[in-house]
Design a protein around this motif. Structure first.
Motif, PDB file in Angstrom:
ATOM      1  N   HIS A  70       0.864  -1.178   0.000  1.00 28.47           N
ATOM      2  CA  HIS A  70       0.000   0.000   0.000  1.00 28.47           C
ATOM      3  C   HIS A  70       0.900   1.227   0.000  1.00 28.47           C
ATOM      4  CE1 HIS A  70      -3.653  -2.321   1.146  1.00 28.47           C
ATOM      5  NE2 HIS A  70      -2.719  -3.152   1.552  1.00 28.47           N
ATOM      6  N   LEU A  78      -0.809  11.715  -7.431  1.00 28.15           N
ATOM      7  CA  LEU A  78      -1.243  10.343  -7.691  1.00 28.15           C
ATOM      8  C   LEU A  78      -0.909   9.894  -9.109  1.00 28.15           C
ATOM      9  CD1 LEU A  78      -2.671   7.940  -6.369  1.00 28.15           C
ATOM     10  CD2 LEU A  78      -4.824   8.841  -7.237  1.00 28.15           C
ATOM     11  N   ASP A  79      -1.171  10.720 -10.094  1.00 22.05           N
ATOM     12  CA  ASP A  79      -0.918  10.332 -11.482  1.00 22.05           C
ATOM     13  C   ASP A  79       0.564  10.105 -11.751  1.00 22.05           C
ATOM     14  OD1 ASP A  79      -3.593  10.335 -12.133  1.00 22.05           O
ATOM     15  OD2 ASP A  79      -3.574  12.361 -12.968  1.00 22.05           O
ATOM     16  N   GLY A  82       1.679   6.943 -10.067  1.00 23.89           N
ATOM     17  CA  GLY A  82       1.140   5.820 -10.836  1.00 23.89           C
ATOM     18  C   GLY A  82       1.950   5.546 -12.081  1.00 23.89           C
ATOM     19  N   ALA A  94      -1.376  -2.484 -10.097  1.00 23.13           N
ATOM     20  CA  ALA A  94      -1.476  -1.330  -9.203  1.00 23.13           C
ATOM     21  C   ALA A  94      -2.864  -0.734  -9.350  1.00 23.13           C
ATOM     22  CB  ALA A  94      -0.404  -0.291  -9.524  1.00 23.13           C
ATOM     23  N   PHE A  95      -3.459  -0.373  -8.227  1.00 22.53           N
ATOM     24  CA  PHE A  95      -4.812   0.171  -8.205  1.00 22.53           C
ATOM     25  C   PHE A  95      -4.871   1.409  -7.330  1.00 22.53           C
ATOM     26  CE2 PHE A  95      -5.075  -4.424  -8.614  1.00 22.53           C
ATOM     27  CZ  PHE A  95      -5.950  -4.598  -9.671  1.00 22.53           C
ATOM     28  N   SER A  96      -5.656   2.400  -7.729  1.00 22.68           N
ATOM     29  CA  SER A  96      -6.031   3.490  -6.830  1.00 22.68           C
ATOM     30  C   SER A  96      -7.081   2.909  -5.895  1.00 22.68           C
ATOM     31  CB  SER A  96      -6.649   4.655  -7.605  1.00 22.68           C
ATOM     32  OG  SER A  96      -5.737   5.191  -8.517  1.00 22.68           O
ATOM     33  N   ASP A 102      -3.325   5.336  -0.808  1.00 21.51           N
ATOM     34  CA  ASP A 102      -3.865   5.842  -2.070  1.00 21.51           C
ATOM     35  C   ASP A 102      -3.754   4.821  -3.195  1.00 21.51           C
ATOM     36  OD1 ASP A 102      -4.361   8.628  -1.175  1.00 21.51           O
ATOM     37  OD2 ASP A 102      -2.196   8.588  -0.842  1.00 21.51           O
ATOM     38  N   LEU A 103      -2.730   3.978  -3.123  1.00 17.45           N
ATOM     39  CA  LEU A 103      -2.483   2.972  -4.145  1.00 17.45           C
ATOM     40  C   LEU A 103      -2.229   1.628  -3.474  1.00 17.45           C
ATOM     41  CD1 LEU A 103       0.065   5.049  -6.241  1.00 17.45           C
ATOM     42  CD2 LEU A 103      -2.179   4.329  -7.055  1.00 17.45           C
ATOM     43  N   THR A 105      -0.478  -2.048  -4.614  1.00 16.10           N
ATOM     44  CA  THR A 105       0.240  -2.753  -5.665  1.00 16.10           C
ATOM     45  C   THR A 105       0.402  -4.213  -5.302  1.00 16.10           C
ATOM     46  OG1 THR A 105       2.409  -2.282  -4.691  1.00 16.10           O
ATOM     47  CG2 THR A 105       1.548  -0.676  -6.266  1.00 16.10           C
ATOM     48  N   THR A 131       4.958   3.567   2.754  1.00 13.41           N
ATOM     49  CA  THR A 131       4.407   2.314   2.247  1.00 13.41           C
ATOM     50  C   THR A 131       4.069   1.418   3.427  1.00 13.41           C
ATOM     51  OG1 THR A 131       6.520   1.166   2.087  1.00 13.41           O
ATOM     52  CG2 THR A 131       5.804   2.421   0.137  1.00 13.41           C
TER      53      THR A 131
END
Length: 158
Positions: A70, A78-79, A82, A94-96, A102-103, A105, A131
């Motif tokens: 995480h 965020l972008d 990513g 990987a996901f929002s 926020d992410l 993986t 993380t």
């Protein structure tokens, strides 16, 4: 998009016998090859079928350690974080997300030391605040879609 009973039967065959020819699928389903091809084309166009690549095992490729990492990101970055994640080969997804972080993986590694190296690489990315890692011990339910397809098929018959 509505998936009917024939679509469900087609999807089941694709999942159970992914290396079968269209002609053989048509024979097994008892439909014309053109009918089957038209259904496959529609399912692809509608985004139900998203690929035909083989499933690969990271463990068999020398990466048996699986962790969910995480990532908390500085607001507004965020972008770019990513995009940076896409350059890390050990990140296989990987996901929002909502909730803590926020992410999220999915990371594969050769061993725990390699996993630590990957996490350190993630922490060093601009915009990453912190993380949190969770190492998977054993897969209990492998990635699967057939039960969902069958459930949708049962609903389509009603």
């Amino acid at each position: 998009m509505a998936v009917d009973e024939l679509d469900t039967r087609i999807l089941r065959l694709l999942l159970e016998r992914p290396r079968t020819s269209v002609r053989e699928y048509a024979r097994l389903l008892g439909v014309a090859r053109g009918t089957l091809q038209a259904r496959l084309d529609r399912l692809e166009r509608d985004g139900v079928i998203t690929g035909t690549a083989p499933s690969l095992s990271p463990a068999a490729l020398g990466h048996p350690v699986l962790a969910f990492v995480h990532i908390e990101v500085t607001q507004g970055h965020l972008d770019e974080v990513g995009e940076a994640l896409a350059a890390v080969p050990e990140i296989v997804e990987a996901f929002s997300i909502t909730g803590g972080g926020d992410l999220m993986t999915r990371v594969v590694a050769r061993d725990n030391a390699h996993l630590e190296d990957v996490v350190q690489k993630l922490i060093s990315l601009p915009g990453v605040v912190r993380t949190r890692s969770e190492v998977a011990l054993r897969e209990r339910v492998p990635h699967r879609l057939l039960p969902l397809v069958e459930s949708i098929g049962r609903s389509a018959r009603k």
